[in-house]
Scaffold this motif. Structure first.
Motif, PDB file in Angstrom:
ATOM      1  N   GLY A 214       0.840  -1.111   0.068  1.00 52.94           N
ATOM      2  CA  GLY A 214      -0.083   0.042  -0.107  1.00 52.94           C
ATOM      3  C   GLY A 214       0.796   1.329  -0.053  1.00 52.94           C
ATOM      4  O   GLY A 214       1.981   1.255  -0.109  1.00 52.94           O
ATOM      5  N   PRO A 215       0.136   2.407   0.077  1.00 49.43           N
ATOM      6  CA  PRO A 215       0.791   3.806  -0.214  1.00 49.43           C
ATOM      7  C   PRO A 215       1.650   4.171   1.078  1.00 49.43           C
ATOM      8  O   PRO A 215       1.281   3.564   2.025  1.00 49.43           O
ATOM      9  N   GLY A 216       2.181   5.364   0.975  1.00 55.11           N
ATOM     10  CA  GLY A 216       2.628   5.917   1.827  1.00 55.11           C
ATOM     11  C   GLY A 216       2.015   7.012   2.872  1.00 55.11           C
ATOM     12  O   GLY A 216       0.568   7.153   2.513  1.00 55.11           O
ATOM     13  N   PRO A 217       2.447   7.725   3.852  1.00 54.88           N
ATOM     14  CA  PRO A 217       1.521   8.560   4.562  1.00 54.88           C
ATOM     15  C   PRO A 217       0.809   9.804   3.656  1.00 54.88           C
ATOM     16  O   PRO A 217      -0.050  10.258   4.378  1.00 54.88           O
ATOM     17  N   ASN A 218       1.273   9.797   2.628  1.00 60.38           N
ATOM     18  CA  ASN A 218       0.775  10.890   1.803  1.00 60.38           C
ATOM     19  C   ASN A 218      -0.123  10.479   0.673  1.00 60.38           C
ATOM     20  O   ASN A 218      -0.004  11.201  -0.603  1.00 60.38           O
ATOM     21  N   ASP A 219      -0.348   9.242   0.574  1.00 62.32           N
ATOM     22  CA  ASP A 219      -1.246   8.534  -0.435  1.00 62.32           C
ATOM     23  C   ASP A 219      -0.117   8.223  -1.546  1.00 62.32           C
ATOM     24  O   ASP A 219      -0.746   7.753  -2.716  1.00 62.32           O
ATOM     25  N   GLU A 220       1.339   8.428  -1.538  1.00 61.07           N
ATOM     26  CA  GLU A 220       2.018   8.128  -2.462  1.00 61.07           C
ATOM     27  C   GLU A 220       2.360   6.536  -2.743  1.00 61.07           C
ATOM     28  O   GLU A 220       2.433   5.755  -1.870  1.00 61.07           O
ATOM     29  N   TYR A 221       2.266   6.328  -3.962  1.00 62.79           N
ATOM     30  CA  TYR A 221       2.433   4.901  -4.405  1.00 62.79           C
ATOM     31  C   TYR A 221       2.968   4.539  -6.017  1.00 62.79           C
ATOM     32  O   TYR A 221       2.505   5.268  -6.795  1.00 62.79           O
ATOM     33  N   ASP A 222       4.010   3.858  -5.905  1.00 64.91           N
ATOM     34  CA  ASP A 222       4.406   3.541  -7.332  1.00 64.91           C
ATOM     35  C   ASP A 222       4.397   1.913  -7.460  1.00 64.91           C
ATOM     36  O   ASP A 222       4.660   1.198  -6.684  1.00 64.91           O
ATOM     37  N   ASP A 223       3.945   1.719  -8.666  1.00 65.25           N
ATOM     38  CA  ASP A 223       3.689   0.098  -8.847  1.00 65.25           C
ATOM     39  C   ASP A 223       4.846  -0.148  -9.322  1.00 65.25           C
ATOM     40  O   ASP A 223       5.090  -0.648 -10.634  1.00 65.25           O
ATOM     41  N   VAL A 224       5.894  -0.646  -8.374  1.00 65.57           N
ATOM     42  CA  VAL A 224       7.300  -0.985  -9.148  1.00 65.57           C
ATOM     43  C   VAL A 224       7.614  -2.245  -8.145  1.00 65.57           C
ATOM     44  O   VAL A 224       7.509  -2.397  -6.928  1.00 65.57           O
ATOM     45  N   ARG A 225       8.106  -3.184  -8.777  1.00 65.12           N
ATOM     46  CA  ARG A 225       8.327  -4.766  -8.230  1.00 65.12           C
ATOM     47  C   ARG A 225       9.381  -4.681  -7.142  1.00 65.12           C
ATOM     48  O   ARG A 225       9.237  -5.271  -6.278  1.00 65.12           O
ATOM     49  N   SER A 226      10.325  -3.625  -7.489  1.00 62.05           N
ATOM     50  CA  SER A 226      11.448  -3.952  -6.403  1.00 62.05           C
ATOM     51  C   SER A 226      11.209  -2.919  -5.097  1.00 62.05           C
ATOM     52  O   SER A 226      11.992  -3.011  -4.101  1.00 62.05           O
ATOM     53  N   ASP A 227      10.075  -2.298  -5.192  1.00 58.98           N
ATOM     54  CA  ASP A 227       9.761  -1.633  -3.791  1.00 58.98           C
ATOM     55  C   ASP A 227       8.803  -2.669  -3.218  1.00 58.98           C
ATOM     56  O   ASP A 227       7.580  -2.578  -2.934  1.00 58.98           O
ATOM     57  N   TYR A 228       9.698  -3.413  -2.251  1.00 60.55           N
ATOM     58  CA  TYR A 228       8.839  -4.432  -1.718  1.00 60.55           C
ATOM     59  C   TYR A 228       7.961  -3.881  -0.345  1.00 60.55           C
ATOM     60  O   TYR A 228       7.207  -4.670  -0.075  1.00 60.55           O
ATOM     61  N   VAL A 229       8.384  -2.668  -0.005  1.00 58.99           N
ATOM     62  CA  VAL A 229       7.542  -2.049   1.128  1.00 58.99           C
ATOM     63  C   VAL A 229       6.098  -1.700   0.662  1.00 58.99           C
ATOM     64  O   VAL A 229       5.129  -2.307   1.211  1.00 58.99           O
ATOM     65  N   ARG A 230       6.061  -1.226  -0.551  1.00 61.44           N
ATOM     66  CA  ARG A 230       4.725  -1.000  -1.005  1.00 61.44           C
ATOM     67  C   ARG A 230       3.995  -2.252  -1.727  1.00 61.44           C
ATOM     68  O   ARG A 230       2.862  -1.898  -2.018  1.00 61.44           O
ATOM     69  N   ASN A 231       4.705  -2.972  -2.303  1.00 63.85           N
ATOM     70  CA  ASN A 231       4.115  -4.125  -3.307  1.00 63.85           C
ATOM     71  C   ASN A 231       4.291  -5.281  -2.905  1.00 63.85           C
ATOM     72  O   ASN A 231       4.225  -6.336  -3.835  1.00 63.85           O
ATOM     73  N   GLU A 232       4.989  -5.695  -1.768  1.00 57.67           N
ATOM     74  CA  GLU A 232       4.735  -7.106  -1.379  1.00 57.67           C
ATOM     75  C   GLU A 232       3.297  -7.490  -1.188  1.00 57.67           C
ATOM     76  O   GLU A 232       2.572  -6.454  -0.993  1.00 57.67           O
ATOM     77  N   VAL A 233       3.185  -8.672  -1.212  1.00 60.29           N
ATOM     78  CA  VAL A 233       1.912  -9.332  -0.978  1.00 60.29           C
ATOM     79  C   VAL A 233       2.234 -10.532   0.092  1.00 60.29           C
ATOM     80  O   VAL A 233       3.372 -10.829   0.191  1.00 60.29           O
TER      81      VAL A 233
END
Length: 456
Positions: free
Chosen positions: A412-431
């Motif tokens: 999911g996104p960061g504290p300001n709704d920021e989100y990039d659909d990038v595979r290497s960003d495992y914080v935002r895109n891990e499942v």
């Protein structure tokens, strides 16, 4: 490279709700299927998954095949897996009408039975319980399919000498709630679950300890700092499944009163307060719930208040931000069923789920809704179809994953709704299996409310 287009028929939205809950439930269950380890059934519906990790064994050669891979990696972590099973199975106990009406009831029984069979295998002796198969460090250095793994997969267990009441409590809770949902469906399986649940609970109570302090060699993954929350939930679920008042006495003694950080794989006093209020209707548990949710709902002030993103997500932490909101939405819905601030809690839960499903203009659920993630951090989904080779190169690839990991919610996104659909960003895109469990539970709750004409 495009996605593989295996046919996933989308159920019609017969409810006329803003989001098609039947579709979300169906696809979330598909995500759990994609996480399966071991020998897959003849009716495997995930065409890019095959048998894997068929040599998973305990330290004395016990069969530990099966279960779920944790996330985008291939370790089987029993603690978050059992935690996911507890929430999923609780959702079936509480909102069976939703699974029935969505046409997902049989698939849901099938969904939870897979990890439950593995949790039972892990109970290899009265005071012995396996909680991990695989080495997190070795595993995380490998980018490829589970079907292609060659690295060592050591296994780790808690025992009377190296206790883990947190592990024991969570396994016992999962089995106890499952014994209730399988009671009519499969009485023999239900009885087996209850029998193991009681034994495992007794092990946890007799030999108190924290698993990540007892078995340090398992590595620093899913560390625990408390076991009373798991034991409280286990005792409450055992009370519900047996009516034995000793379990209720235990649950009340293990429970910790006051404000709670939130419901997660490692922190379960929110679940125990909701269960104990459901069972006893005592004001002290109602106070726990109201104190906690006052801090979770918008407008709270003070050091315990959960901050919100500009677009309305209750933002507990950057790690799996959506998961925490969804877990607490599920808890709020169950508290509402017990009569606590039902309108307020239900509307809040619906808003948090709406954020995940698309209220901000994008979905955070793979293969669902508008502009969903397609670069989720998941090895198997990022690899081309077998037998093509897969390597760390695929981690860096800019194109969408070749396989749609239907139903998975991303971190999911960061504290300001920021989100990039990038595979290497495992914080935002891990499942992960624990990300989807409370989420699916909350969706089943919203579907049930719609069926009962309580919420649109």
């Amino acid at each position: 490279m495009g996605h593989d287009n295996y046919n996933v028929p989308t159920p019609p939205n017969n409810d006329g709700t803003k989001y098609n809950y039947d579709e979300v439930l169906m696809k979330s269950i598909m995500f759990f299927r994609a996480q399966r380890s071991g020998k897959l059934p003849a009716n495997n519906q995930i065409p890019w998954r095959e048998d894997s990790a068929l040599n998973d064994r305990g330290q004395n050669g016990e069969d530990l095949t099966g279960g779920w891979y944790d996330a985008g990696d291939h370790v089987k972590f029993g603690f978050p897996q059992a935690s996911a099973v507890t929430l999923l199975t609780w959702s079936l106990l509480q909102y069976k009408d939703a699974y029935q009406a969505s046409g997902q009831l049989d698939d849901m029984y099938d969904c939870i039975r897979w990890p439950l069979e593995w949790l039972l295998k892990c109970h290899t002796g009265q005071n012995e319980l396996y909680f991990q198969v695989g080495d997190g460090n070795l595993d995380h250095n490998f980018w490829g399919r589970p079907e292609d793994m060659k690295m060592a997969r050591p296994s780790f267990k808690v025992t009377s000498d190296k206790p883990g009441s947190d592990i024991a409590g969570e396994y016992a809770a999962a089995m106890a709630v499952a014994s209730m949902v399988f009671k009519d469906k499969d009485p023999a399986f239900s009885a087996k679950l209850l029998n193991h649940s009681k034994q495992i609970y007794t092990f946890g109570k007799t030999y108190p300890g924290i698993y990540s302090q007892s078995v340090k060699e398992a590595g620093p993954f899913y560390g625990s700092d408390e076991y009373k929350d798991e034991m409280a939930v286990a005792a409450a679920m055992l009370y519900l499944s047996t009516n034995n008042t000793q379990y209720l006495t235990d649950a009340e003694s293990f429970h910790q009163h006051g404000n709670q950080w939130g419901q997660s794989w490692g922190s379960k006093f929110t679940a125990s307060m909701v269960l104990l209020y459901q069972i006893t209707k005592k004001d002290v548990y109602k106070q726990d719930i109201e104190t906690t949710f006052t801090n979770w709902l918008p407008g709270a002030t003070g050091p315990d208040a959960v901050p919100y993103t500009p677009k309305g997500l209750a933002f507990r932490t950057k790690w799996g931000s959506l998961r925490h909101a969804a877990n607490n939405a599920f808890m709020a819905l169950i508290a509402a069923e017990a009569g606590i601030n039902p309108t307020q809690y239900r509307n809040w839960a619906k808003g948090q789920l709406g954020y995940i499903l698309g209220d901000t203009g994008r979905s955070y659920v793979v293969g669902f809704g508008v502009n969903p993630p397609s670069h989720e951090h998941h090895r198997a989904a990022s690899c081309p179809l077998i037998p093509a080779s897969c390597s760390h190169d695929f981690y860096e690839m800019k194109y969408s994953n070749p396989h749609v990991l239907y139903g998975a919610i991303v971190g999911g996104p960061g504290p300001n709704d920021e989100y990039d659909d990038v595979r290497s960003d495992y914080v935002r895109n891990e499942v992960a299996v624990d990300y989807n469990a409370g989420f699916q539970g909350a969706v089943s709750g919203l579907k049930s409310l719609h069926l009962r004409n309580i919420l649109d």
